[in-house]
Design a protein around this motif. Structure first.
Motif, PDB file in Angstrom:
ATOM      1  N   LEU A 220      30.646  15.465  59.645  1.00 22.69           N
ATOM      2  CA  LEU A 220      31.008  17.058  60.312  1.00 22.69           C
ATOM      3  C   LEU A 220      29.832  17.810  59.954  1.00 22.69           C
ATOM      4  O   LEU A 220      28.486  18.470  60.811  1.00 22.69           O
ATOM      5  CB  LEU A 220      31.639  17.686  60.112  1.00 22.69           C
ATOM      6  N   GLN A 221      29.296  17.268  58.720  1.00 25.00           N
ATOM      7  CA  GLN A 221      27.821  18.272  58.007  1.00 25.00           C
ATOM      8  C   GLN A 221      26.556  17.308  58.121  1.00 25.00           C
ATOM      9  O   GLN A 221      25.914  18.548  58.694  1.00 25.00           O
ATOM     10  CB  GLN A 221      28.435  17.840  56.501  1.00 25.00           C
ATOM     11  N   ARG A 222      26.854  16.056  58.847  1.00 23.62           N
ATOM     12  CA  ARG A 222      25.612  15.929  58.997  1.00 23.62           C
ATOM     13  C   ARG A 222      25.514  16.523  61.106  1.00 23.62           C
ATOM     14  O   ARG A 222      23.586  16.782  61.188  1.00 23.62           O
ATOM     15  CB  ARG A 222      25.752  13.645  59.119  1.00 23.62           C
ATOM     16  N   ALA A 223      26.469  16.358  61.370  1.00 22.24           N
ATOM     17  CA  ALA A 223      25.850  16.819  63.094  1.00 22.24           C
ATOM     18  C   ALA A 223      26.444  18.472  62.980  1.00 22.24           C
ATOM     19  O   ALA A 223      25.215  18.592  63.913  1.00 22.24           O
ATOM     20  CB  ALA A 223      27.627  16.269  63.581  1.00 22.24           C
ATOM     21  N   LEU A 224      26.384  19.019  62.215  1.00 22.03           N
ATOM     22  CA  LEU A 224      26.487  20.406  62.130  1.00 22.03           C
ATOM     23  C   LEU A 224      25.417  20.531  61.889  1.00 22.03           C
ATOM     24  O   LEU A 224      24.215  21.895  61.370  1.00 22.03           O
ATOM     25  CB  LEU A 224      27.502  21.543  61.838  1.00 22.03           C
ATOM     26  N   ASP A 225      24.969  20.680  60.675  1.00 26.67           N
ATOM     27  CA  ASP A 225      23.220  20.183  59.603  1.00 26.67           C
ATOM     28  C   ASP A 225      23.880  21.473  59.183  1.00 26.67           C
ATOM     29  O   ASP A 225      22.849  22.432  58.709  1.00 26.67           O
ATOM     30  CB  ASP A 225      22.274  20.806  60.085  1.00 26.67           C
ATOM     31  N   ARG A 226      24.826  21.348  58.097  1.00 23.73           N
ATOM     32  CA  ARG A 226      25.119  22.506  57.902  1.00 23.73           C
ATOM     33  C   ARG A 226      26.330  22.031  56.313  1.00 23.73           C
ATOM     34  O   ARG A 226      27.157  21.063  56.834  1.00 23.73           O
ATOM     35  CB  ARG A 226      25.761  23.216  58.522  1.00 23.73           C
ATOM     36  N   GLU A 227      25.942  22.933  55.138  1.00 27.68           N
ATOM     37  CA  GLU A 227      27.527  22.721  54.430  1.00 27.68           C
ATOM     38  C   GLU A 227      28.676  22.358  55.210  1.00 27.68           C
ATOM     39  O   GLU A 227      29.140  23.326  55.750  1.00 27.68           O
ATOM     40  CB  GLU A 227      27.201  23.082  53.225  1.00 27.68           C
ATOM     41  N   VAL A 228      29.423  21.158  53.980  1.00 31.05           N
ATOM     42  CA  VAL A 228      30.865  21.277  54.538  1.00 31.05           C
ATOM     43  C   VAL A 228      31.442  21.228  53.392  1.00 31.05           C
ATOM     44  O   VAL A 228      30.891  20.946  52.251  1.00 31.05           O
ATOM     45  CB  VAL A 228      31.209  20.061  55.372  1.00 31.05           C
ATOM     46  N   LEU A 320      44.492  14.541  67.485  1.00 30.89           N
ATOM     47  CA  LEU A 320      44.200  13.213  68.387  1.00 30.89           C
ATOM     48  C   LEU A 320      44.724  11.953  68.298  1.00 30.89           C
ATOM     49  O   LEU A 320      44.981  11.540  67.656  1.00 30.89           O
ATOM     50  CB  LEU A 320      42.538  13.033  67.200  1.00 30.89           C
ATOM     51  N   ASP A 321      44.574  11.514  69.894  1.00 36.39           N
ATOM     52  CA  ASP A 321      45.500  10.105  70.017  1.00 36.39           C
ATOM     53  C   ASP A 321      45.189   9.045  68.135  1.00 36.39           C
ATOM     54  O   ASP A 321      45.604   8.457  67.936  1.00 36.39           O
ATOM     55  CB  ASP A 321      45.344   9.923  70.821  1.00 36.39           C
ATOM     56  N   ASP A 322      43.563   9.145  67.511  1.00 37.64           N
ATOM     57  CA  ASP A 322      43.497   8.244  67.392  1.00 37.64           C
ATOM     58  C   ASP A 322      41.625   8.572  66.411  1.00 37.64           C
ATOM     59  O   ASP A 322      41.119  10.032  66.260  1.00 37.64           O
ATOM     60  CB  ASP A 322      41.935   7.143  67.858  1.00 37.64           C
ATOM     61  N   LEU A 323      41.811   8.247  65.279  1.00 36.15           N
ATOM     62  CA  LEU A 323      40.561   8.658  64.692  1.00 36.15           C
ATOM     63  C   LEU A 323      39.019   8.614  65.054  1.00 36.15           C
ATOM     64  O   LEU A 323      38.506   8.013  64.273  1.00 36.15           O
ATOM     65  CB  LEU A 323      40.470   7.750  62.754  1.00 36.15           C
ATOM     66  N   ASP A 324      39.357   9.371  65.990  1.00 27.64           N
ATOM     67  CA  ASP A 324      37.930   9.594  66.765  1.00 27.64           C
ATOM     68  C   ASP A 324      37.417  11.325  66.232  1.00 27.64           C
ATOM     69  O   ASP A 324      37.400  11.442  66.807  1.00 27.64           O
ATOM     70  CB  ASP A 324      38.213   9.689  67.933  1.00 27.64           C
ATOM     71  N   PHE A 325      35.930  10.599  65.432  1.00 27.44           N
ATOM     72  CA  PHE A 325      35.282  11.697  64.648  1.00 27.44           C
ATOM     73  C   PHE A 325      33.846  12.136  65.756  1.00 27.44           C
ATOM     74  O   PHE A 325      33.544  13.330  65.755  1.00 27.44           O
ATOM     75  CB  PHE A 325      34.830  10.723  63.694  1.00 27.44           C
ATOM     76  N   SER A 326      33.891  11.706  66.820  1.00 29.36           N
ATOM     77  CA  SER A 326      33.292  12.630  67.134  1.00 29.36           C
ATOM     78  C   SER A 326      33.933  13.693  68.730  1.00 29.36           C
ATOM     79  O   SER A 326      33.743  15.185  68.685  1.00 29.36           O
ATOM     80  CB  SER A 326      32.797  11.060  68.716  1.00 29.36           C
ATOM     81  N   LYS A 327      35.366  13.512  68.553  1.00 33.50           N
ATOM     82  CA  LYS A 327      36.075  13.948  68.943  1.00 33.50           C
ATOM     83  C   LYS A 327      36.552  15.230  68.621  1.00 33.50           C
ATOM     84  O   LYS A 327      36.584  16.503  69.280  1.00 33.50           O
ATOM     85  CB  LYS A 327      37.793  13.900  69.759  1.00 33.50           C
ATOM     86  N   ALA A 328      36.744  14.669  67.333  1.00 32.41           N
ATOM     87  CA  ALA A 328      36.944  15.627  65.977  1.00 32.41           C
ATOM     88  C   ALA A 328      35.330  17.026  65.867  1.00 32.41           C
ATOM     89  O   ALA A 328      35.757  17.929  65.725  1.00 32.41           O
ATOM     90  CB  ALA A 328      37.379  15.577  64.817  1.00 32.41           C
ATOM     91  N   ILE A 329      34.475  16.538  65.953  1.00 28.45           N
ATOM     92  CA  ILE A 329      33.214  17.466  65.712  1.00 28.45           C
ATOM     93  C   ILE A 329      33.350  18.243  66.792  1.00 28.45           C
ATOM     94  O   ILE A 329      33.263  19.424  67.058  1.00 28.45           O
ATOM     95  CB  ILE A 329      32.535  16.559  65.491  1.00 28.45           C
ATOM     96  N   MET A 400      30.859  16.216  73.422  1.00 30.37           N
ATOM     97  CA  MET A 400      31.601  14.933  72.735  1.00 30.37           C
ATOM     98  C   MET A 400      30.142  14.219  72.770  1.00 30.37           C
ATOM     99  O   MET A 400      29.087  14.311  73.189  1.00 30.37           O
ATOM    100  CB  MET A 400      32.387  13.690  72.891  1.00 30.37           C
ATOM    101  N   ILE A 401      29.377  13.823  71.431  1.00 32.79           N
ATOM    102  CA  ILE A 401      28.935  13.315  71.072  1.00 32.79           C
ATOM    103  C   ILE A 401      28.637  11.844  69.988  1.00 32.79           C
ATOM    104  O   ILE A 401      29.775  11.862  69.126  1.00 32.79           O
ATOM    105  CB  ILE A 401      27.619  14.069  69.709  1.00 32.79           C
ATOM    106  N   ASP A 402      27.291  11.049  70.177  1.00 31.64           N
ATOM    107  CA  ASP A 402      27.914   9.956  69.424  1.00 31.64           C
ATOM    108  C   ASP A 402      27.539  10.127  68.097  1.00 31.64           C
ATOM    109  O   ASP A 402      25.839   9.864  67.709  1.00 31.64           O
ATOM    110  CB  ASP A 402      27.421   8.383  70.229  1.00 31.64           C
ATOM    111  N   THR A 403      28.840   9.684  66.921  1.00 26.16           N
ATOM    112  CA  THR A 403      27.981  10.035  65.361  1.00 26.16           C
ATOM    113  C   THR A 403      27.688   8.215  64.940  1.00 26.16           C
ATOM    114  O   THR A 403      26.852   8.422  63.853  1.00 26.16           O
ATOM    115  CB  THR A 403      29.133  10.364  65.033  1.00 26.16           C
TER     116      THR A 403
END
Length: 740
Positions: A220-228, A320-329, A400-403
């Motif tokens: 999430l931090q890398r996708a948002l370019d913001r501290e988490v 989430l149905d699965d551990l899908d970080f793209s969907k979570a972001i 969604m974006i590919d992480t």
């Protein structure tokens, strides 16, 4: 008129964040409102009145005398993972008993880190099985998922009712939230000049998904370019390194990790107030109380739809149905949109209507009335909620974006219920560490231990005090193993296993058993067939087996391969360390040639000089001819005649032994091979051939010994290693076990 009394029992009422303890107290309050305070009592082994002010807690030591005075009282036992005092009391007494089960964590989550937790989990499930066997015990479970788990273990769902657990965050009076919670219901979206604050509340244990949360935070931090920043609240398990592991993982992901441990109720409220998103990636939940707490204070929730959460969160768009970080972001990004965030909170508010104090009161009343089985409830405006949730899911999918993440840790299969076979397997694994890895190498008389029959599992037998009884005629076609276990860890070495049986005298002596020793449950290291006749006549059947790798888990099995009338009792397996025995084995002394039975002609022993005499060559040629025609005894006689003229002909002693072996003249064959080994003590082929004789002769100790000697003499011999491979050993074992 319902004049019942109620005794609520819980082991501990002294921890400030104990969900089981609070549920017991919550239940106490509801029953007091229904039946009156004088008819409800609560007992605990350890308690602190300061933690539960105003609740009159009785010491559990007084339970027995109180129960004797009120034999019709309903006992509600809040079960955790085993309390021998209460467990035995419930199973030995007659009365109206309810086991309040909050589900147990499966043992596989602890297997890699903490043996004691595996033991507690396994014992906990074993006790639940004992409760299931007692038809007088009913169950109150915390969700439909736990009800299904109970059913998987063999319980009739008609004996169990779903009663949701109590929470301090439920409405207290007139359907309204406490003031401090009500004021939190409008948390603003995080300002961009500070970190995105994620929160998770739970015990810091393996299955709760803390690592998953941190890895998501990094993405999430890398996708948002913001501290988490991630805050974890909950009691740490000091027996594991998970807390320090999380700190290290946070550093590697570049996110701030705040491990606050247990906090006060006020601090918990403050944590919910300050967070932007509650993230729960737990892999096993019997209910998931913190998620409802977060929703009740107006905090958006992102969760993994596992176990009870899939049932309780229903149509939540952030499940989430699965551990899908793209969907979570993508879901987290939506919270910056006030309309989308408002829709998420409205859906959460609708879900909260299915979990209120009024709902729990209805569930309790239904359970007390004997209404059991799954609990069903409907959402208010279900169609509208489903439409709103579908719209949000569509927005998530569109954004969604590919992480490009390849570091997501493996997760447990959803709703992977614990079965009886899981319990038996873990019990067997835990039965190890009793000395097999410390057996002394040079004290043969005391170099053994016995694995009791109680440490084994049986599929068709009956566990008795004296052994496992089974019928020789009970197995069906292609029968499974009647006995298996106990999954012991062995060090590298050479061992024997004596299978102890008793067989009734008038049973069918032709009944045949297959005895197996397996490594890691799949690779046979030794196997043998024995008959009931041989069991009656001789010592316990013995299997010898090598272990190649330290820590190898070994399993012993018994199967009825030829059925017949009769009964047997399996009493256990005695393990001996055979290193001393193997080291002391020596080839028998050679018998003088003139004492051998094949030298019938009285010919003088030929000279050892000048090559093979013509008469010897003539007999050897005749022997070859008879051998090629399969006339084994005639060939043996010819070879013996030739050897009487030339006793230095080593290859023909081998041929003599081979022919006598094929003729099933085992004692004579043994003597021929022994003469060959007198001439060439280290000959690999001679050891292989005599080993094969001993295998046919059912002499496993000598069989293994000569195979080991063959491999020691020539480790690269493919035939020797292939022979050993049939018995489960290999070149690595030979090279390490037997010195040059």
């Amino acid at each position: 008129m319902d004049d019942r009394q109620f005794f609520i029992i819980v082991q501990g009422l002294f921890e400030k964040s104990d969900s089981i303890g609070y549920d017991a107290v919550f239940e106490y309050k509801i029953l007091c409102e229904i039946y009156g305070r004088s008819r409800v009592r609560i007992f605990a082994e350890q308690f602190d009145q300061k933690v539960y002010p105003g609740i009159p807690i009785d010491p559990v030591a007084t339970l027995k005398e109180n129960f004797e005075k009120n034999a019709n009282a309903v006992i509600i036992y809040h079960y955790c993972d085993g309390w021998p005092f209460l467990d035995e009391f419930l199973m030995a007494s007659l009365g109206n008993f309810v086991v309040r089960w909050h589900n147990n964590t499966p043992p596989w989550f602890y297997g890699a880190t903490h043996r004691r937790s595996v033991e507690r989990s396994t014992k906990g499930f074993r006790t639940i099985l004992k409760f299931i066997e007692n038809p007088g015990i009913r169950f109150w479970v915390n969700s439909n998922f736990t009800l299904k788990q109970l059913q998987v273990l063999g319980a009739d769902p008609a004996r169990a009712a779903v009663v949701y657990p109590g929470s301090r965050f439920l409405e207290t009076q007139h359907g309204k939230l406490p003031a401090i919670v009500e004021s939190m219901s409008s948390i603003s979206v995080a300002a961009e000049n500070r970190p995105v604050r994620l929160l998770f509340v739970s015990r810091v244990v393996a299955h709760k998904g803390h690592r998953h949360v941190l890895m998501f935070a990094g993405e999430l931090q890398r996708a948002l370019d913001r501290e988490v920043s991630v805050t974890f609240l909950g009691r740490d398990d000091p027996a594991t390194t998970l807390k320090s592991d999380l700190s290290a993982l946070g550093k590697s992901e570049g996110v701030e990790v705040l491990l606050r441990g247990e906090v006060s109720e006020d601090d918990l409220y403050s944590a919910y107030r300050q967070a932007d998103l509650f993230v729960c990636f737990s892999e096993h939940e019997g209910f998931g109380m913190p998620i409802f707490e977060a929703m009740r204070v107006g905090l958006p929730v992102l969760c993994l739809g596992r176990t009870a959460l899939r049932e309780l969160m229903r149509v939540h768009p952030f499940m989430l149905d699965d551990l899908d970080f793209s969907k979570a972001i993508a879901a987290t990004r939506l919270l910056a949109n006030e309309a989308s965030r408002s829709d998420v909170l409205k859906i959460q508010s609708s879900l909260l209507e299915t979990y209120t104090s009024q709902v729990i009161v209805r569930q309790l009343k239904a359970a007390l009335a004997g209404i059991h089985g799954p609990w069903s409830s409907t959402l208010v405006d279900a169609a509208g909620i489903e439409t709103r949730s579908a719209d949000i899911r569509a927005q998530i999918a569109a954004n969604m974006i590919d992480t490009h993440s390849s570091s997501t840790p493996p997760g447990e299969i959803a709703d992977n219920f614990v079965t009886v076979y899981d319990i038996e397997s873990y019990e067997s694994l835990l039965g190890g560490a009793r000395g097999l890895d410390t057996l002394p190498p040079h004290e043969a008389p005391a170099d053994h231990l016995t694995l009791s029959h109680r440490e084994f599992v049986t599929s068709h037998g009956t566990m008795l005090d004296e052994g496992i009884a089974f019928s020789a005629n009970a197995a069906n076609k292609n029968p499974p193993h009647v006995i298996y276990g106990p999954y012991e860890k062995f060090v590298r070495g050479y061992f024997s296993a004596d299978f102890e049986f008793e067989a009734e005298d008038n049973g069918d002596g032709g009944v045949e058993l297959d005895l197996d020793v397996l490594a890691e449950g799949v690779r046979p290291v030794s196997r043998r067939k024995v008959t009931v006749r041989s069991i009656r006549a001789g010592p316990p059947p013995r299997l010898l087996f090598p272990i190649v790798k330290d820590g190898t888990v070994v399993e012993f099995r018994v199967r009825v391969s030829r059925r017949g009338n009769g009964n047997l009792i399996f009493k256990g397996v005695t393990i001996r360390n055979m290193r001393q025995t193997v080291a002391s084995l020596r080839d028998r002394e050679a018998i003088p040639l003139r004492r051998l039975p094949w030298f019938k002609f009285g010919a003088p022993v030929g000279s050892l000089l000048g090559g093979i005499p013509p008469l010897a060559k003539k007999h050897f040629a005749r022997g070859d001819q008879m051998r090629d025609g399969g006339r084994w005894s005639d060939a043996a006689e010819a070879y013996a005649a030739g050897l009487s003229y030339y006793p230095a002909a080593f290859p023909y002693f081998i041929q003599l032994g081979n022919c006598l072996k094929e003729a099933k003249r085992y004692e004579e064959s043994e003597k021929a091979y022994q003469q060959a080994l007198t001439l060439k003590p280290d000959d690999q082929d001679a050891h292989l051939q005599i080993a094969r004789l001993y295998r046919m002769w059912d002499r496993p100790e000598e069989f293994n010994f000569h195979l080991l000697k063959a491999a020691r003499v020539n480790r690269t011999t493919a035939e020797a290693l292939a022979e050993l491979g049939e018995e489960g050993a290999n070149a690595v074992f030979i090279s390490k076990l037997v010195p040059n």
